[in-house]
Design a protein around this motif. Sequence first.
Motif, PDB file in Angstrom:
ATOM      1  N   SER A 110       9.212  23.157  63.831  1.00  0.00           N
ATOM      2  CA  SER A 110       9.408  24.492  63.282  1.00  0.00           C
ATOM      3  C   SER A 110       8.053  24.997  62.790  1.00  0.00           C
ATOM      4  N   LYS A 134      10.618  32.557  63.096  1.00  0.00           N
ATOM      5  CA  LYS A 134       9.818  31.825  62.109  1.00  0.00           C
ATOM      6  C   LYS A 134      10.739  31.215  61.055  1.00  0.00           C
ATOM      7  N   PHE A 135      10.829  29.878  61.082  1.00  0.00           N
ATOM      8  CA  PHE A 135      11.661  29.157  60.129  1.00  0.00           C
ATOM      9  C   PHE A 135      10.815  28.121  59.406  1.00  0.00           C
ATOM     10  N   ASN A 136      11.332  27.632  58.302  1.00  0.00           N
ATOM     11  CA  ASN A 136      10.625  26.605  57.540  1.00  0.00           C
ATOM     12  C   ASN A 136      11.072  25.207  57.974  1.00  0.00           C
ATOM     13  N   THR A 149      15.970  26.557  58.072  1.00  0.00           N
ATOM     14  CA  THR A 149      15.965  27.300  56.817  1.00  0.00           C
ATOM     15  C   THR A 149      14.935  28.419  56.903  1.00  0.00           C
ATOM     16  N   LYS A 150      15.232  29.472  56.168  1.00  0.00           N
ATOM     17  CA  LYS A 150      14.349  30.636  56.131  1.00  0.00           C
ATOM     18  C   LYS A 150      14.371  31.210  54.729  1.00  0.00           C
ATOM     19  N   ASN A 151      13.181  31.593  54.254  1.00  0.00           N
ATOM     20  CA  ASN A 151      13.091  32.161  52.917  1.00  0.00           C
ATOM     21  C   ASN A 151      13.394  33.652  52.974  1.00  0.00           C
ATOM     22  N   GLU A 156      15.857  30.110  49.807  1.00  0.00           N
ATOM     23  CA  GLU A 156      15.857  29.386  51.078  1.00  0.00           C
ATOM     24  C   GLU A 156      17.281  29.318  51.607  1.00  0.00           C
ATOM     25  N   TYR A 159      20.662  28.138  58.294  1.00  0.00           N
ATOM     26  CA  TYR A 159      21.334  28.742  59.446  1.00  0.00           C
ATOM     27  C   TYR A 159      21.581  27.676  60.509  1.00  0.00           C
ATOM     28  N   LYS A 166      21.559  32.969  65.182  1.00  0.00           N
ATOM     29  CA  LYS A 166      21.652  32.093  64.030  1.00  0.00           C
ATOM     30  C   LYS A 166      22.854  32.502  63.182  1.00  0.00           C
TER      31      LYS A 166
END
Length: 285
Positions: A110, A134-136, A149-151, A156, A159, A166
């Motif tokens: 990621s 763009k994911f963490n 995960t995405k902020n 946070e 998905y 997602k």
Amino acid sequence: MKLFILLLVTKACLCFDVPATSCKSDLSIDNDKYNVSETYHTDGGYPTDAHFDDDGNIFYIEAGSNFNGYYFNARIIPLNSTTPQNIPGLPEGVSYSIAIDKNNKKVYFSTGDGIFSYDYETQKATLMSKPNAKFNMISIDKDGNKYVTKNVDGIEEVYLLVGESKIRFKTLEALDEMAIDNKNNFYFIRDEKLFVLKSTLSLPIVLGNVTYDGMAQISFYEERVFVASNNLTYFHENDTRFMKIINNIPEKVSAIAFDKDGNFVLGLLGKLLHYKKHQCYLRKN
């Protein structure tokens, strides 16, 4: 007479198994003892989010800072090598998380420029999502489903990825670290506490306190759950009442990953330590 004495001594020695090595170990986990077998030196940052694949290769993220600010680079230590290597095809400085789908022999990264997958034949990474995905964090359950995960506004969110779509996993949010075991239980850190969302439950439960300052990893081996976050703690899945601290960790630890034989690496500033099981040989009459 001298020959007779020598024969007696030789015969007596054949009655014993001489220890192949001493029983000194660097650390113990339950009844298992381990010694450091290798030290892999990184570029100076903290190794985070480390993983073994079934071939014995080690993938990890190196988090550090330079004149350009913070960087997060995915790297590989191939089997039978002690030198970390960059992975061709990955964007520099923006790899945040790694997930390994061992059932399908896939490795995913990621990054700030999308999700990449590792090709074992070319030993390169290729983009498998849209560049703006763009994911963490990225995690994979036992069935091969991908969770990211995405902020969003400082929170946070988790998905489930279905192709390019997602689906919000609303039971989990505002978490710091996440990992999924082979029973599809979700373990995560939030507010310096370790939680688990069992596959048989609808709400997460608190397991215990952890010290979290921005780097941690949750990992599993057999029936044990490990948390590398400053110190190293663990507990047994069938007895979550007590989290034990593993002693003799040389300094702050930021990652832990186990291979299929139960050997593991620990991430510390500027290096990864490879611990292997240590066998004590006892004399027998």
